[in-house]
Design an enzyme around this catalytic site. Structure first.
Site, PDB file in Angstrom:
ATOM      1  N   HIS A  18      -8.317  47.116 -15.730  1.00 46.87           N
ATOM      2  CA  HIS A  18      -9.286  48.195 -15.477  1.00 46.87           C
ATOM      3  C   HIS A  18      -8.565  49.503 -15.144  1.00 46.87           C
ATOM      4  CE1 HIS A  18     -12.175  44.823 -13.962  1.00 46.87           C
ATOM      5  NE2 HIS A  18     -12.623  45.219 -15.130  1.00 46.87           N
ATOM      6  N   SER A  76     -11.564  39.716 -14.357  1.00 42.33           N
ATOM      7  CA  SER A  76     -11.906  39.469 -12.952  1.00 42.33           C
ATOM      8  C   SER A  76     -12.143  37.975 -12.746  1.00 42.33           C
ATOM      9  CB  SER A  76     -13.158  40.257 -12.565  1.00 42.33           C
ATOM     10  OG  SER A  76     -12.940  41.629 -12.753  1.00 42.33           O
TER      11      SER A  76
HETATM   12  P1  ADP Z   1     -18.845  44.045 -17.038  1.00 39.31           P
HETATM   13  O1  ADP Z   1     -19.579  43.046 -16.171  1.00 39.31           O
HETATM   14  O2  ADP Z   1     -19.608  45.311 -17.286  1.00 39.31           O
HETATM   15  O3  ADP Z   1     -18.241  43.481 -18.302  1.00 39.31           O
HETATM   16  P2  ADP Z   1     -16.136  44.186 -15.997  1.00 39.31           P
HETATM   17  O4  ADP Z   1     -15.720  44.654 -14.643  1.00 39.31           O
HETATM   18  O5  ADP Z   1     -15.839  42.777 -16.342  1.00 39.31           O
HETATM   19  O6  ADP Z   1     -17.665  44.527 -16.084  1.00 39.31           O
HETATM   20  O7  ADP Z   1     -15.478  45.117 -17.102  1.00 39.31           O
HETATM   21  C1  ADP Z   1     -15.713  46.491 -17.172  1.00 39.31           C
HETATM   22  C2  ADP Z   1     -15.109  47.022 -18.461  1.00 39.31           C
HETATM   23  O8  ADP Z   1     -13.692  46.883 -18.424  1.00 39.31           O
HETATM   24  C3  ADP Z   1     -15.565  46.290 -19.725  1.00 39.31           C
HETATM   25  O9  ADP Z   1     -15.668  47.230 -20.776  1.00 39.31           O
HETATM   26  C4  ADP Z   1     -14.458  45.306 -19.989  1.00 39.31           C
HETATM   27  O10 ADP Z   1     -14.373  44.966 -21.365  1.00 39.31           O
HETATM   28  C5  ADP Z   1     -13.260  46.136 -19.551  1.00 39.31           C
HETATM   29  N1  ADP Z   1     -12.134  45.304 -19.142  1.00 39.31           N
HETATM   30  C6  ADP Z   1     -12.137  44.233 -18.325  1.00 39.31           C
HETATM   31  N2  ADP Z   1     -10.891  43.709 -18.184  1.00 39.31           N
HETATM   32  C7  ADP Z   1     -10.074  44.467 -18.969  1.00 39.31           C
HETATM   33  C8  ADP Z   1      -8.675  44.431 -19.297  1.00 39.31           C
HETATM   34  N3  ADP Z   1      -7.860  43.484 -18.827  1.00 39.31           N
HETATM   35  N4  ADP Z   1      -8.200  45.379 -20.139  1.00 39.31           N
HETATM   36  C9  ADP Z   1      -9.022  46.305 -20.646  1.00 39.31           C
HETATM   37  N5  ADP Z   1     -10.339  46.399 -20.401  1.00 39.31           N
HETATM   38  C10 ADP Z   1     -10.871  45.489 -19.577  1.00 39.31           C
END
Ligand code: ADP
Length: 164
Positions: free
Chosen positions: A24, A135
């Site tokens: 993130h 996560s």
């Molecule tokens: P959500 O429940 O909206 O998917 P997340 O916190 O899991 O929330 O993810 C928020 C955003 O960050 C999403 O677009 C997800 O694809 C992206 N994301 C999550 N982990 C990674 C990572 N390791 N690298 C790049 N983007 C990520």
């Protein structure tokens, strides 16, 4: 000389961030170089069972982004595009790790496009070294007492250590 005043480009990076990971933060750092202001916004989603309280998720993000001067942290409820409109943002940032992310993200972006054509989604591809970080994986590893310092910022490592 060009004297026209340019509209400030504001983007929202919405998500659960339960907890925030280095994947993130990498997306956020790159977005902060592309926009004048970026608001990373934790969604209070009552339908999704969460690991950490929203207040703690916000705090952990704040402690991980001190270097990023044009980034703010907030939380919101309801539709992301409504929240974006309230803040004056015209862009949503989402990260893509794999084809499996793509299908869901495309649907979400097209749904948003249809209800809010004035707001666009910008996708940033993850760095290969963060490709497998989610996560969910962090929660799983931490629950077995594994060291997650390679995957999450230091403040999250500390938080999880204290929560044990
Ligand atoms: P959500 O429940 O909206 O998917 P997340 O916190 O899991 O929330 O993810 C928020 C955003 O960050 C999403 O677009 C997800 O694809 C992206 N994301 C999550 N982990 C990674 C990572 N390791 N690298 C790049 N983007 C990520």
């Amino acid at each position: 000389m060009n004297t026209t005043t340019r509209e400030e480009k504001i983007a929202i990076y919405p998500g659960s961030f339960d907890p925030v990971t280095k994947g993130h933060i990498d997306i956020l750092e790159r977005a902060s170089n592309m926009f004048d202001r970026v608001i990373i916004a934790v969604l209070k989603n009552s339908n999704k069972k969460s690991f950490l309280p929203v207040k703690d998720r916000v705090e952990l993000i704040k402690n991980s982004i001190e270097k990023l001067k044009n980034v703010e942290v907030d939380s919101f409820e309801g539709l992301t595009v409504e929240y974006a409109r309230k803040t004056g943002a015209k862009f949503l940032i989402r990260g893509l790790r794999a084809v499996s992310d793509f299908e869901y993200e495309m649907q979400l972006s097209q749904a948003n496009m249809s209800i809010a054509p004035d707001i666009g989604t910008v996708f940033l591809i993850t760095k290969p070294k963060y490709n497998f970080i989610s996560s969910g994986i962090v929660k799983e590893l931490a629950s077995f007492g594994e060291d997650v310092s390679k995957f999450v910022p230091e403040s999250v490592v500390e938080y999880l250590r204290k929560a044990k």
